[in-house]
Design a protein around this motif. Structure first.
Motif, short mmCIF file in Angstrom:
data_model
loop_
_atom_site.label_atom_id
_atom_site.label_comp_id
_atom_site.label_asym_id
_atom_site.label_seq_id
_atom_site.Cartn_x
_atom_site.Cartn_y
_atom_site.Cartn_z
N LEU A 10 40.54 9.80 18.85
CA LEU A 10 41.16 9.41 17.58
C LEU A 10 42.40 8.31 17.72
O LEU A 10 42.29 7.37 17.19
N LYS A 11 43.33 8.67 18.49
CA LYS A 11 44.68 8.04 18.67
C LYS A 11 44.35 6.47 19.50
O LYS A 11 44.77 5.51 18.72
N ILE A 12 43.40 6.43 20.23
CA ILE A 12 42.98 5.21 20.75
C ILE A 12 42.23 4.27 19.77
O ILE A 12 42.52 3.31 19.65
N SER A 13 41.25 4.95 19.13
CA SER A 13 40.49 4.60 18.42
C SER A 13 41.29 3.70 17.27
O SER A 13 41.18 2.60 17.01
N LYS A 14 42.28 4.40 16.62
CA LYS A 14 43.16 3.99 15.85
C LYS A 14 44.12 2.96 16.39
O LYS A 14 44.05 1.75 15.23
N TYR A 15 44.30 2.98 17.46
CA TYR A 15 45.37 1.88 17.90
C TYR A 15 44.53 0.60 17.90
O TYR A 15 45.05 -0.44 17.52
N ILE A 16 43.18 0.56 18.36
CA ILE A 16 42.70 -0.63 18.82
C ILE A 16 42.24 -1.06 17.33
O ILE A 16 42.11 -2.22 17.26
N ASP A 17 41.69 -0.33 16.46
CA ASP A 17 41.31 -0.72 15.15
C ASP A 17 42.51 -1.41 14.54
O ASP A 17 42.52 -2.33 13.76
N ASP A 18 43.88 -0.94 14.80
CA ASP A 18 44.99 -1.48 13.86
C ASP A 18 45.36 -2.74 14.60
O ASP A 18 46.21 -3.35 14.04
N HIS A 19 44.65 -2.81 15.94
CA HIS A 19 45.12 -4.37 16.64
C HIS A 19 44.08 -5.15 16.64
O HIS A 19 44.12 -5.82 17.53
N ALA A 20 42.99 -5.15 16.00
CA ALA A 20 42.05 -6.02 15.74
C ALA A 20 42.38 -7.31 15.56
O ALA A 20 41.92 -8.15 16.08
N SER A 21 43.40 -7.66 14.84
CA SER A 21 43.80 -9.13 14.42
C SER A 21 44.71 -9.59 15.75
O SER A 21 44.41 -10.80 15.94
N ALA A 37 46.16 -0.03 24.92
CA ALA A 37 46.26 1.18 24.02
C ALA A 37 46.60 2.27 24.73
O ALA A 37 47.23 3.21 24.28
N LEU A 38 46.05 2.48 26.10
CA LEU A 38 46.52 3.76 27.13
C LEU A 38 47.99 3.53 27.20
O LEU A 38 48.80 4.79 26.88
N ARG A 39 48.47 2.62 27.54
CA ARG A 39 50.06 2.55 27.78
C ARG A 39 50.73 2.53 26.56
O ARG A 39 51.69 3.71 26.28
N GLU A 40 50.35 2.07 25.39
CA GLU A 40 51.37 2.30 24.25
C GLU A 40 51.17 3.41 23.40
O GLU A 40 51.93 3.84 22.67
N CYS A 41 50.07 4.22 23.69
CA CYS A 41 49.57 5.48 23.24
C CYS A 41 50.19 6.71 24.05
O CYS A 41 50.26 7.89 23.75
N GLY A 42 51.08 6.18 25.25
CA GLY A 42 51.59 7.33 26.08
C GLY A 42 50.91 7.77 26.89
O GLY A 42 51.06 9.05 27.44
N TYR A 43 49.64 7.23 27.24
CA TYR A 43 48.92 8.17 28.25
C TYR A 43 49.14 7.56 29.69
O TYR A 43 48.82 6.34 29.86
N GLU A 44 49.76 8.56 30.51
CA GLU A 44 49.93 8.02 31.80
C GLU A 44 48.80 8.51 33.03
O GLU A 44 48.29 9.55 32.82
N LEU A 45 48.53 7.38 33.64
CA LEU A 45 47.30 7.74 34.62
C LEU A 45 48.04 8.16 35.93
O LEU A 45 48.76 7.84 36.42
N SER A 46 47.08 9.01 36.57
CA SER A 46 47.41 9.50 37.87
C SER A 46 47.02 8.70 38.92
O SER A 46 47.82 8.68 39.91
N LYS A 47 46.43 7.67 38.53
CA LYS A 47 45.93 6.50 39.65
C LYS A 47 45.89 5.20 38.86
O LYS A 47 45.65 5.05 37.64
N SER A 107 36.11 -2.10 23.64
CA SER A 107 37.70 -1.56 24.10
C SER A 107 37.62 -0.19 23.94
O SER A 107 38.31 0.48 24.96
N LYS A 108 37.21 0.52 23.00
CA LYS A 108 37.46 2.09 22.94
C LYS A 108 36.52 2.80 24.20
O LYS A 108 37.20 3.82 24.77
N ILE A 109 35.55 2.13 24.42
CA ILE A 109 34.88 2.66 25.67
C ILE A 109 35.30 2.53 26.92
O ILE A 109 35.45 3.48 27.59
N PHE A 110 35.98 1.28 27.30
CA PHE A 110 36.65 1.16 28.34
C PHE A 110 37.84 1.97 28.47
O PHE A 110 38.31 2.36 29.80
N ALA A 111 38.70 2.11 27.52
CA ALA A 111 39.63 2.93 27.50
C ALA A 111 39.58 4.45 27.68
O ALA A 111 39.91 4.94 28.79
N GLU A 112 38.39 4.95 27.45
CA GLU A 112 37.87 6.31 27.65
C GLU A 112 37.27 6.27 29.22
O GLU A 112 37.53 7.49 29.80
#
Length: 462
Positions: free
Chosen positions: A3-14, A131-141, A450-455
């Motif tokens: 939901l958080k990622i989806s909202k971010y991407i929708d909000d950044h459509a422009s 979206a992953l970075r700015e929503c605060g999701y830290e990747l282990s790799k 974009s949402k699929i790639f993020a997930e």
């Protein structure tokens, strides 16, 4: 998270539209090499635009001598995933109702050369990472986004990069279709040549047809001399009803035009081959020399509407790949000299060597011989692999549609990458007109991609 990622991407459509607009504005067709720009100015400029955007968003970027660029999420960590996109495009061609290098939003679709192949998907990947970075999701790799400049002309960009660095252990490219393309047929390109006696009163002076070896030709032409109207009419009668032909008399010569329908060589059944139809017409003429006999033999060997190579003895099929396809696509004939080019897509159960042996045996009766033969092996990734199953699960989860694997006759950016698959960005049932006029990507599809790639990135590197 979704939901958080989806909202971010929708909000950044422009922002995504603006990013794609800046890329589409660059006519990044391969040009003549210049110092520091192996594919010319425009592909290098497109790469610069992409890397500048990525750097502005906080990613670590590197330009590899304008062959490819790399965008790392966190270069301090081990890289587990690579995502490949390309920024070069095919020429714009003709028939556009929208300007090819100005992104146009109309009816929910974003029109422009490269919007679907592969600049739109590249923007979708970039914003998935953002979206992953700015929503605060830290990747282990780390995930490495690799953007290249020569996919449309043989992927020498990727070959250059791989000579310098190894690709990550898992790689996908949105240079194809959803859900997952896991099998790409092998491909053979070749040329045959031959010569016959010409110069008699009734003769085929010259003939030619086709423009690209990887396309079903929609036009073919010939110049004839010495034939009566009755002989021309009788020859025209042998043509299939779905093919048109016209004759135009100019002084002592008759100019013939045969009109078919173009299609990609990987799906030849969708076209009408004007070249092989012309072979039929020319082979039915009563020439006084060897010209018509040559074309009569050609029409039996390379039969109109036959797309599986049966008359060549090379037909083959398997459950995973489907059937071999064959297209005789380009030829010329003048002063008795004939040369023609063909395209073969073959299943994983076959090899280039086996096909060539059968091909040469069938050619023996025609007097033609193989002059060129280049081949690439089929590409196959086990659909039960953990990597593929993860991607399929992500697709199913975000689309609510069943994920499945696809076999194709075309080639994607991962054709020569062991274990690599195509994952998007065209959705089932969508015809984005890639390589054609008014190419587009639907805005809704770009956002969903974009949402699929993020997930997927999160599942593989989180």
């Amino acid at each position: 998270m979704q939901l958080k990622i989806s909202k971010y991407i929708d909000d950044h459509a422009s922002d995504m539209i603006a990013a794609l607009s800046s890329l589409v504005a660059v006519p990044s067709v391969r040009g003549a090499a210049e110092p520091g720009m192996p594919y010319g100015k425009e592909p290098a400029r497109a790469l610069s635009v992409m890397l500048e955007m990525a750097e502005k968003y906080g990613f670590s970027v590197k330009n590899h001598e304008n062959y490819v660029g790399t965008i790392d999420f966190d270069p301090a960590k081990e890289t587990a995933l690579g995502v490949l996109c390309h920024l070069d495009v095919v020429p714009e061609g003709t028939g556009w109702t929208n300007p090819p290098y100005t992104l146009t939003l109309s009816g929910g679709k974003l029109y422009g050369r490269g919007s679907a192949d592969d600049k739109g998907p590249a923007v979708a990947v970039l914003f998935a990472l953002r979206a992953l970075r700015e929503c605060g999701y830290e990747l282990s790799k780390n995930v490495r986004f690799i953007v290249g400049c020569d996919e449309e002309n043989g992927s020498s960009d990727l070959a250059y990069y791989r000579r310098k660095e190894a690709l990550p252990p898992q790689v996908f490219t949105p240079d194809g279709s959803f859900p997952v393309i896991h099998l790409e047929k092998g491909m053979i390109r070749g040329k045959v040549v031959g010569k016959v006696q010409t110069g008699a009163r009734k003769t085929i002076c010259s003939a030619y047809g086709g423009a690209a070896v990887n396309a079903v030709p929609d036009r073919a032409y010939a110049v004839l001399s010495g034939f009566s109207e009755q002989e021309l009419t009788a020859a025209k009668e042998v043509l299939p009803k779905d093919v048109e032909a016209s004759f135009e008399r100019k002084n002592e010569a008759v100019h013939v035009t045969v009109m078919g329908k173009s299609a990609h060589a990987s799906t030849p059944e969708e076209g009408k081959n004007a070249v092989t139809a012309l072979f039929m017409l020319l082979g039915a003429l009563p020439s006084d020399d060897g010209s018509a006999a040559l074309f009569a033999e050609l029409s039996q060997t390379f039969r109109y509407a036959e797309t599986d190579g049966t008359s060549l003895g090379i037909q083959a099929s398997d459950e995973k790949s489907g059937a071999l396809t064959f297209v005789f696509s380009v030829f010329s004939f003048e002063n008795g000299s004939f040369e023609g080019r063909f395209d073969i897509r073959f299943p994983i159960s076959q090899t280039s060597a086996k096909i060539r042996t059968k091909f040469e045996k069938s050619l023996a009766k025609t007097g033609l011989k193989i002059d060129e033969w280049t081949a690439s092996k089929p590409h196959y990734v086990d659909e039960n692999s953990e990597f593929v199953q993860t991607l399929l699960a992500v697709y199913t989860e975000l689309t609510r549609k069943k994920g499945y694997c696809i076999a194709i006759g075309g080639g994607t950016y991962v054709h020569d990458v062991d274990g690599g698959v195509a994952f998007g960005a065209e959705f089932p049932g969508v015809e984005s007109r890639m390589h054609g006029a008014d190419e587009f990507i639907a805005l809704e599809d770009m956002l969903l991609s974009s949402k699929i790639f993020a997930e997927a990135i999160w599942k593989l590197c989180g």
